[in-house]
Design a protein around this motif. Structure first.
Motif, mmCIF file in Angstrom:
data_model
loop_
_atom_site.group_PDB
_atom_site.id
_atom_site.type_symbol
_atom_site.label_atom_id
_atom_site.label_comp_id
_atom_site.label_asym_id
_atom_site.label_seq_id
_atom_site.Cartn_x
_atom_site.Cartn_y
_atom_site.Cartn_z
ATOM 1 N N UNK A 16 35.054 -12.095 -12.173
ATOM 2 C CA UNK A 16 34.101 -11.053 -11.776
ATOM 3 C C UNK A 16 33.567 -10.326 -13.005
ATOM 4 N N UNK A 17 34.456 -10.037 -13.949
ATOM 5 C CA UNK A 17 34.029 -9.338 -15.168
ATOM 6 C C UNK A 17 33.023 -10.178 -15.947
ATOM 7 N N UNK A 18 33.223 -11.486 -15.967
ATOM 8 C CA UNK A 18 32.273 -12.361 -16.658
ATOM 9 C C UNK A 18 30.911 -12.329 -15.979
ATOM 10 N N UNK A 27 30.703 -19.356 -16.809
ATOM 11 C CA UNK A 27 31.390 -18.298 -17.542
ATOM 12 C C UNK A 27 32.509 -17.692 -16.706
ATOM 13 N N UNK A 28 32.235 -17.424 -15.428
ATOM 14 C CA UNK A 28 33.229 -16.810 -14.557
ATOM 15 C C UNK A 28 34.441 -17.716 -14.390
ATOM 16 N N UNK A 29 34.189 -19.013 -14.174
ATOM 17 C CA UNK A 29 35.289 -19.952 -13.989
ATOM 18 C C UNK A 29 36.126 -20.086 -15.259
ATOM 19 N N UNK A 30 35.478 -20.108 -16.413
ATOM 20 C CA UNK A 30 36.224 -20.193 -17.669
ATOM 21 C C UNK A 30 37.100 -18.969 -17.890
ATOM 22 N N UNK A 31 36.559 -17.789 -17.639
ATOM 23 C CA UNK A 31 37.354 -16.571 -17.808
ATOM 24 C C UNK A 31 38.571 -16.591 -16.890
ATOM 25 N N UNK A 32 38.372 -17.039 -15.657
ATOM 26 C CA UNK A 32 39.491 -17.132 -14.712
ATOM 27 C C UNK A 32 40.496 -18.178 -15.159
ATOM 28 N N UNK A 33 40.006 -19.321 -15.633
ATOM 29 C CA UNK A 33 40.897 -20.408 -16.045
ATOM 30 C C UNK A 33 41.786 -19.991 -17.205
ATOM 31 N N UNK A 34 41.216 -19.289 -18.169
ATOM 32 C CA UNK A 34 41.994 -18.854 -19.327
ATOM 33 C C UNK A 34 42.977 -17.765 -18.907
ATOM 34 N N UNK A 113 26.716 -18.910 -20.891
ATOM 35 C CA UNK A 113 25.839 -18.054 -21.692
ATOM 36 C C UNK A 113 26.602 -16.993 -22.474
ATOM 37 N N UNK A 114 27.816 -16.694 -22.078
ATOM 38 C CA UNK A 114 28.600 -15.702 -22.811
ATOM 39 C C UNK A 114 29.201 -16.310 -24.063
ATOM 40 N N UNK A 115 29.540 -15.464 -25.018
ATOM 41 C CA UNK A 115 30.195 -15.928 -26.239
ATOM 42 C C UNK A 115 31.564 -16.520 -25.910
ATOM 43 N N UNK A 116 31.969 -17.512 -26.704
ATOM 44 C CA UNK A 116 33.282 -18.143 -26.519
ATOM 45 C C UNK A 116 34.383 -17.098 -26.422
ATOM 46 N N UNK A 117 34.385 -16.130 -27.325
ATOM 47 C CA UNK A 117 35.456 -15.135 -27.365
ATOM 48 C C UNK A 117 35.485 -14.267 -26.118
ATOM 49 N N UNK A 118 34.341 -14.057 -25.481
ATOM 50 C CA UNK A 118 34.290 -13.208 -24.294
ATOM 51 C C UNK A 118 35.115 -13.803 -23.155
ATOM 52 N N UNK A 119 35.190 -15.115 -23.079
ATOM 53 C CA UNK A 119 35.972 -15.752 -22.023
ATOM 54 C C UNK A 119 37.464 -15.447 -22.143
ATOM 55 N N UNK A 120 37.899 -15.064 -23.343
ATOM 56 C CA UNK A 120 39.321 -14.828 -23.613
ATOM 57 C C UNK A 120 39.712 -13.358 -23.496
ATOM 58 N N UNK A 121 38.752 -12.476 -23.351
ATOM 59 C CA UNK A 121 39.018 -11.052 -23.531
ATOM 60 C C UNK A 121 40.117 -10.538 -22.600
ATOM 61 N N UNK A 122 39.983 -10.774 -21.304
ATOM 62 C CA UNK A 122 40.987 -10.243 -20.384
ATOM 63 C C UNK A 122 42.293 -11.024 -20.465
ATOM 64 N N UNK A 123 42.233 -12.318 -20.738
ATOM 65 C CA UNK A 123 43.468 -13.089 -20.888
ATOM 66 C C UNK A 123 44.315 -12.538 -22.026
#
Length: 524
Positions: A16-18, A27-34, A113-123
Motif C-alpha cells: 500500500x505504501x508503494x 512496485x507494490x508487489x515488490x515491496x510486499x515480497x521484500x 517506477x519507484x527507485x530500487x531502494x524504495x522497495x526495501x524501505x519498510x522491510x
C-alpha cells in the motif's frame, strides 16, 4: 486504483505504501515480497527462490523464473557417499543458489517506477526495529524447534534470550537489516558479487556447503513465456518447467475434453482427485530442469487418463509409499492496478525455515530446495552442477480476451496445482476473491508421516458428499481442521468488466487485502 493481497498484513501495508508513493502494481508487489522475507522468515527469505508472472498494460505476459541452481562444486558421488540414496531434508547439502534478489531485479525491469531502494524501505525498518512474531511464525517456531536449535545463526535470531520466541514477541533481525540496506544501496550485485555475497559464501563454506562467490556471480533469472490452457472461455496462465505449473493445465485441459469446462461447479470430486493424482505422477517421475532434461510433461499419459475418465473405468490406485513428506512453506502475492499492470509473485524457502541454516554474518536464512533433487543417476531430476531442481512454485493469472480477470498466488507445496484448481472453480462459479480463498479445500498426496500418494486430507467443513465421492473411489481420507494453513493459503485479486478491483487474503494466513485509489489511468 490499485489492489494487493498478501499473507502478512505488514507486507500488504508495504505494498500500500508503494502505491501511495506513486508506484504501480509491480512496485507494490515488490515491496510486499521484500517485506515478507523479514516478517515471514519460516516461509520466505533473501536466501530463497522466486517465480512470478508479470503482465504490462500492452498485454505482454512473461514468467520470471528465479529458481536457484546447484553449486558448481556439487558432486553426485560425494553426496551419495555421504547420504546414501536420498538427500536429507535440511542442512548444508540441501542449499542451492538464492534466486529471489535476481528475481526482484528482473521483475522491476518489467515496468516498476519507484527507485530500487524504495522497495526495501519498510522491510529494513521491520528488520531493524522488530515486528511481533505472527501466529503462523510462532507455530512454526514450536513445530520446527529441533531443526532450529542445531543452527547457531538461527538461534541467535529466533531465540535471542535462549528460548525460542513466542507469538507476539518482538522479532529483531539486525544483521539482516544491514544486508538489506547494502542490497538497497548497491543493487542486486551486492548479493551476487559484493560484500554481502562474499560474507554469505564464506559462512556457508564454513558450514560445509560448497556455494562460492562465483556461483552467485554466474546466477541469472530466466524470463520466458508463460504456458496457458483454456477453461470455460478463460485463458489460464502459469509457469513452465522446471515448475509444476503444467499440472494445473493438465487438469484444466482434461476438464475441457470431458465436457466439464463450462460447468466447473459440477465436476465430481473423484474426477478431480484422479486428475490431481495424475499431475502428481507426472511431476514426480518426469519434471526436471528442461535445460538439462526436457520431458513431455504436457502429454505423457494424458490421452489415457482422459479416456479412462470418460468411461469412468479408472479407480484410484492402491497405496504407494512415498520416501519423504514435503511441507510447503511459501508466500504468494497478487497485485493489479488500473493502469494495466498485473503480477503474481511466489517466493519460498521450501520446508519451514528452509535448510534451517541462517548465515550469522549476513542474517540470511537459506532455502533447502536442493532436497528436491534425486541422487538416482537415471532420474531426469538427478543433481548436477548449475541445474535447477524440480520446483513447486507456480504463479497463476487468468485473462479473457485482452483483459485480466483474476490474479492468484498460493502456498501449499506439492498441492499448489490442486489448490489453484479449486480456487479457480470457486471464482468461475461467481465467488468473490475473499469467499473463494476462504472456501473449504482438500488435497491429494502425502502431507504427514505414513501417508501414501493417494491420501486425501480434507478440511472438516468440506461437504460430506465430496468426501463420500472420494471414499467410494478408493481414496484414503484424513480430516484436518477447517481453514488450516496445513492446506495452504491463497491470495486473489479480481478485475470486473468495468475495471472494479476486489481482493481477498486467505484466513489461513496472517494476511490482508487492500484496494486503494492511486494515480493511474488505462484499463486492465
Amino acid at each position: 486504483m490499485g489492489a494487493i493481497a498478501s499473507p502478512h498484513h505488514l507486507a500488504t501495508e508495504a505494498g500500500e505504501a508503494a502505491y501511495r508513493a506513486g508506484g504501480n502494481a509491480i512496485d507494490a508487489a515488490l515491496a510486499a515480497a521484500i517485506a515478507l522475507t523479514v516478517v515471514y522468515p519460516h516461509n520466505t527469505a533473501v536466501g530463497g527462490d522466486l517465480v512470478a508472472l508479470v503482465r504490462d498494460p500492452k498485454g505482454s505476459l512473461v514468467c520470471v523464473n528465479a529458481t536457484g541452481t546447484a553449486p558448481a562444486a556439487r558432486s553426485l558421488d560425494e553426496l551419495r557417499e555421504r547420504h546414501g540414496d536420498q538427500l536429507p531434508t535440511r542442512g548444508p547439502s540441501t542449499i542451492t543458489v538464492p534466486g529471489a534478489v535476481r528475481g526482484w531485479e528482473a521483475i522491476r525491469s518489467r515496468g516498476a517506477v519507484l527507485a530500487w531502494a524504495e522497495h526495501f524501505r519498510l522491510a529494513i525498518e521491520y528488520a531493524g526495529d522488530g515486528v511481533p512474531v505472527a501466529r503462523s511464525l510462532g507455530a512454526a517456531l514450536v513445530h520446527d524447534r529441533d531443526a532450529l536449535v542445531e543452527d547457531p545463526g538461527a538461534m541467535e535470531v529466533f531465540a535471542p534470550g535462549g528460548e525460542l520466541l513466542r507469538e507476539g514477541a518482538p522479532l529483531i533481525q539486525t544483521r539482516l537489516a544491514e544486508s538489506l540496506k547494502k542490497i538497497a544501496a548497491n543493487g542486486p550485485d551486492e548479493l551476487y558479487g559484493g560484500s554481502v555475497g562474499a560474507a554469505l559464501a564464506a559462512g556457508l563454506q564454513a558450514r560445509g556447503c560448497p556455494l562460492t562467490t562465483d556461483d552467485l556471480a554466474r546466477y541469472a533469472a530466466h524470463v520466458t513465456p508463460a504456458i496457458s490452457a483454456s477453461l470455460g472461455g478463460f485463458d489460464v496462465h502459469t509457469s513452465p518447467p522446471n515448475t509444476q505449473g503444467f499440472a494445473l493445465l493438465r487438469t484444466l485441459r482434461a476438464l475441457t475434453e470431458l465436457g466439464l469446462g463450462s460447468f466447473p461447479g459440477s465436476v465430481p470430486a473423484d474426477v478431480l482427485g484422479r486428475l490431481f493424482l495424475d499431475g502428481t505422477r507426472v511431476r514426480d517421475t518426469l519434471l526436471a530442469d528442461p535445460l538439462f532434461s526436457p520431458a513431455d510433461v504436457d502429454n505423457d499419459g494424458f490421452a489415457e487418463i482422459v479416456t479412462q475418465l470418460r468411461s469412468r473405468s479408472v479407480r484410484a490406485p492402491g497405496p504407494v509409499a512415498t520416501p519423504s513428506v514435503p511441507r510447503g512453506d511459501t508466500v504468494g502475492i497478487a497485485a493489479v492496478d488500473s493502469s494495466g499492470y498485473a503480477i503474481s509473485i511466489i517466493q519460498s524457502v521450501f520446508d519451514s525455515f528452509g535448510a534451517a541454516v541462517l548465515e550469522a554474518d549476513t542474517g540470511i536464512l537459506l532455502q533447502n530446495r536442493g532436497t528436491s533433487f534425486s541422487l538416482d543417476s537415471r532420474s531426469p531430476n538427478v543433481i548436477q552442477p548449475g541445474k535447477r531442481p524440480k520446483h513447486t512454485l507456480m504463479p497463476v493469472m487468468v485473462t479473457r480476451g485482452r483483459r485480466v480477470r483474476w490474479v492468484s498466488s498460493t502456498m501449499g507445496g506439492h498441492g499448489q496445482p490442486q489448490i489453484h484448481a479449486q480456487v479457480l472453480i470457486q471464482l468461475l462459479n461467481g465467488k468473490s476473491p475473499r469467499d473463494a480463498v476462504s472456501a473449504p479445500r482438500w488435497v491429494v498426496g502425502p502431507r504427514s508421516p505414513g501417508d501414501t500418494s493417494d491420501t486425501v486430507h480434507y478440511e472438516s467443513d468440506v461437504p460430506g458428499s465430496t468426501v463420500a465421492h472420494l471414499v467410494a473411489d478408493g481414496f484414503p481420507v484424513r480430516e484436518v481442521p477447517a481453514r488450516t494453513e496445513f492446506l495452504g493459503h491463497t491470495n486473489v485479486v479480481s478485475v470486473e468488466a468495468d475495471g472494479t478491483l476486489t481482493a481477498g487474503s486467505d484466513p489461513r494466513s496472517d494476511g490482508s487485502a487492500a484496494v486503494l485509489p492511486v494515480p493511474a489511468s488505462g484499463t486492465v
